[in-house]
Design a protein around this motif. Structure first.
Motif, short mmCIF file in Angstrom:
data_model
loop_
_atom_site.label_atom_id
_atom_site.label_comp_id
_atom_site.label_asym_id
_atom_site.label_seq_id
_atom_site.Cartn_x
_atom_site.Cartn_y
_atom_site.Cartn_z
N ALA A 124 0.83 -1.21 0.00
CA ALA A 124 0.00 0.00 0.00
C ALA A 124 0.86 1.26 0.00
CB ALA A 124 -0.94 -0.02 1.21
N ALA A 125 1.94 1.25 0.79
CA ALA A 125 2.83 2.41 0.82
C ALA A 125 3.52 2.61 -0.52
CB ALA A 125 3.88 2.23 1.93
N GLU A 126 3.94 1.54 -1.16
CA GLU A 126 4.59 1.64 -2.48
C GLU A 126 3.62 2.19 -3.52
OE1 GLU A 126 6.70 -1.31 -5.79
OE2 GLU A 126 6.27 -2.04 -3.75
N ALA A 127 2.39 1.71 -3.51
CA ALA A 127 1.40 2.21 -4.47
C ALA A 127 1.11 3.68 -4.24
CB ALA A 127 0.12 1.38 -4.35
N GLU A 128 1.09 4.10 -2.99
CA GLU A 128 0.83 5.51 -2.69
C GLU A 128 1.93 6.41 -3.23
OE1 GLU A 128 -0.01 8.39 1.22
OE2 GLU A 128 0.29 6.22 1.45
N VAL A 129 3.21 6.00 -3.03
CA VAL A 129 4.33 6.81 -3.52
C VAL A 129 4.35 6.81 -5.04
CG1 VAL A 129 6.83 7.04 -3.57
CG2 VAL A 129 5.68 6.40 -1.44
N ALA A 130 4.04 5.67 -5.67
CA ALA A 130 4.03 5.60 -7.14
C ALA A 130 2.96 6.50 -7.73
CB ALA A 130 3.83 4.15 -7.58
N ALA A 131 1.80 6.57 -7.07
CA ALA A 131 0.71 7.40 -7.58
C ALA A 131 0.95 8.88 -7.36
CB ALA A 131 -0.61 6.99 -6.91
N SER A 132 1.88 9.22 -6.47
CA SER A 132 2.13 10.63 -6.18
C SER A 132 2.89 11.34 -7.30
CB SER A 132 2.93 10.76 -4.87
OG SER A 132 4.23 10.21 -5.03
N GLY A 133 3.53 10.59 -8.20
CA GLY A 133 4.29 11.19 -9.28
C GLY A 133 5.65 11.71 -8.86
N LYS A 134 6.10 11.40 -7.66
CA LYS A 134 7.39 11.88 -7.17
C LYS A 134 8.56 11.00 -7.60
CE LYS A 134 5.32 13.96 -3.03
NZ LYS A 134 5.30 13.99 -1.55
N VAL A 135 8.29 9.83 -8.15
CA VAL A 135 9.34 8.92 -8.58
C VAL A 135 8.99 8.37 -9.96
CG1 VAL A 135 10.04 8.24 -6.25
CG2 VAL A 135 8.25 6.96 -7.42
#
Length: 251
Positions: free
Chosen positions: A64-75
């Motif tokens: 869930a944490a990985e999906a959240e960071v991926a969806a943020s567009g920061k990486v």
């Protein structure tokens, strides 16, 4: 007497049998090894049964944490087909339109404001890197094929050798680093302050070390037992001379 011995021989086995029966009734039966093993194994394997559930919960939380960071567009997650790596570009050979080698790319210049590659720094001339000249060719004048395995330029070999050498600038120091250098004497100042601070223990004068008499006032001398006063000038009588009023020495 014979009857008594016969009676005793008959009665003793009966008494001993009852005693053994009572001991057998009061002694607890030994535990069944199979039962103990089953109980112990069941107790020990209970935490092991919870381990997969905890691992699944942790994996779900990480996902869930990985999906959240991926969806943020920061990486960025994957390299596209038209994207190149600096590792592919550096040390790649650049050729002229006629196929002659100009030199190898040693570095790239990036526009810090636009975030784009501006030029490629090519080492021209020299032998094994000795005596070569660094020139910068605009990035949009390079043709890069096969993931930087073939790079060509509009410059000819003669033009590259005649091109002016690129001038690099020194890297500016970060504000924090500059402030740290400016305040570099902080520790020395503290050290100086510590060394100049008087130490009470160090200022105490030891008479034995300096060879001078201590400044502490001496206690007044006790008056003689016979009440005789000391001379006015404070001098002590000579050795063997009796003071006034003192008793003569007896042999």
């Amino acid at each position: 007497m014979r009857k008594l011995m016969l009676s005793t021989a008959v009665v003793m086995p009966l008494i001993m049998g009852q005693a053994f029966a009572q001991d057998a009734a009061t002694t607890p039966a030994p535990a069944d090894p199979a039962t103990d093993t089953t109980t112990t194994m069941g107790t020990e394997t209970a935490p092991a049964a919870d381990a997969p559930m905890e691992a699944d919960a942790e994996a779900a939380a990480e996902g869930a944490a990985e999906a959240e960071v991926a969806a943020s567009g920061k990486v960025e997650q994957e390299q596209a087909a038209n994207e190149l790596r600096i590792d592919w570009i550096t040390d790649a050979t650049v050729t002229s339109p006629d196929g002659n080698s100009i030199g190898e790319i040693n570095d790239v210049i990036i526009d810090g404001d636009a975030g784009t590659v501006k030029a490629a720094v090519i080492g021209v001339g020299g032998f094994l890197g000795i005596g070569e000249k660094q020139i910068a060719v605009p990035w949009d004048q390079l043709t890069i094929n096969y993931d930087a395995q073939q790079i060509t330029s509009d410059l000819t070999q003669e033009e590259a050798e005649a091109a002016p050498e690129y001038v690099f600038r020194d890297q500016e120091a970060a504000p924090d680093a500059a402030g740290g250098d400016a305040a570099g004497g902080g520790m020395a100042t503290d050290s100086t302050t510590m060394t100049t601070t008087p130490d009470a223990a160090a200022t105490t004068t030891d008479p034995a070390m300096t060879g001078t008499t201590a400044t502490e006032p001496m206690a007044p001398s006790a008056a003689p037992a016979d009440g005789a006063a000391m001379p006015a000038d404070g001098t002590m009588p000579a050795d063997g001379a009796a003071t006034e009023g003192s008793a003569p020495a007896t042999n």
